[in-house]
Write an enzyme that holds these catalytic residues in place. Sequence first.
Site, PDB file in Angstrom:
ATOM      1  N   ASP A  78     -21.248 -19.704   4.303  1.00 22.43           N
ATOM      2  CA  ASP A  78     -22.478 -19.732   5.097  1.00 22.43           C
ATOM      3  C   ASP A  78     -22.200 -19.009   6.402  1.00 22.43           C
ATOM      4  O   ASP A  78     -21.075 -18.595   6.665  1.00 22.43           O
ATOM      5  CB  ASP A  78     -22.941 -21.179   5.340  1.00 22.43           C
ATOM      6  CG  ASP A  78     -21.902 -21.985   6.104  1.00 22.43           C
ATOM      7  OD1 ASP A  78     -21.892 -21.901   7.342  1.00 22.43           O
ATOM      8  OD2 ASP A  78     -21.093 -22.689   5.460  1.00 22.43           O
ATOM      9  N   GLU A  96     -12.183 -26.778  -4.316  1.00 26.13           N
ATOM     10  CA  GLU A  96     -11.300 -25.762  -3.761  1.00 26.13           C
ATOM     11  C   GLU A  96      -9.938 -25.719  -4.455  1.00 26.13           C
ATOM     12  O   GLU A  96      -9.201 -24.743  -4.310  1.00 26.13           O
ATOM     13  CB  GLU A  96     -11.112 -26.006  -2.259  1.00 26.13           C
ATOM     14  CG  GLU A  96     -12.390 -25.812  -1.464  1.00 26.13           C
ATOM     15  CD  GLU A  96     -12.283 -26.241  -0.008  1.00 26.13           C
ATOM     16  OE1 GLU A  96     -13.096 -25.769   0.800  1.00 26.13           O
ATOM     17  OE2 GLU A  96     -11.399 -27.065   0.303  1.00 26.13           O
TER      18      GLU A  96
END
Length: 231
Positions: free
Chosen positions: A199, A12
């Site tokens: 997700d 990230e």
Amino acid sequence: MKIGIIGAMELEVAALKQELTQPECREVAGMKFYDGTLADTPVVVVQCGVGKVNAAMCVQILHDVFRVTHIINTGVAGGLNDNLEIGDILISKTAIQHDMNVVPLGYKPGQVPGLDTLAFPADEKMRKDAMESCSKVNPDIHVMEGIVVSGDQFIAEASVKKHLINDFQGDCAEMEGAAIAQAAYLNKLPFVIIRAISDKADHCAQMDYPTFEKQAAHHCAKLVAEFVKTY
């Protein structure tokens, strides 16, 4: 002006660290803080690690040691809102800890005793700038504002997902944002949480997350790199 940029995982923040100019690395509490400039803006980029304790500690270090003035939390999350698909981006309006439960003592679900707010509000200007930056560098990606719900658990069950939607009106679920929001709020640091959906926080989450996390994190990094140009 100095912006602290926090990601829970290396993927990230890796792209952002590569774009830093003359970064200096300093390790505090097991976290490596990269102090440099990004698009001519002073920043500190750090991987805080997973979970709310790591996240809150990181904000306090950024405030006390590096004297940042603003906080950006970038990363991935599970989508709760049906209008968010994998790859979309959510910008926080507010953040709340879904696993904080002192209801038997008369508090609301998610409420931290002793604080004057239930949900921690993101800075309005930072929200606006994040939305505009996303539209500029990720024009094909759907972006919206919403509620980030955080807890020390990976959400992959329909019953838990339903609970987070019904009880908290959550739009995405992850494990750090609300702790970062609380620490920033208490230190009077303007903040915003930026989450790319990796997700759907359901029975497929365990398969979807490793498949899409890298792509989702990349979209967030592009947004953040553009965002800091406005400061």
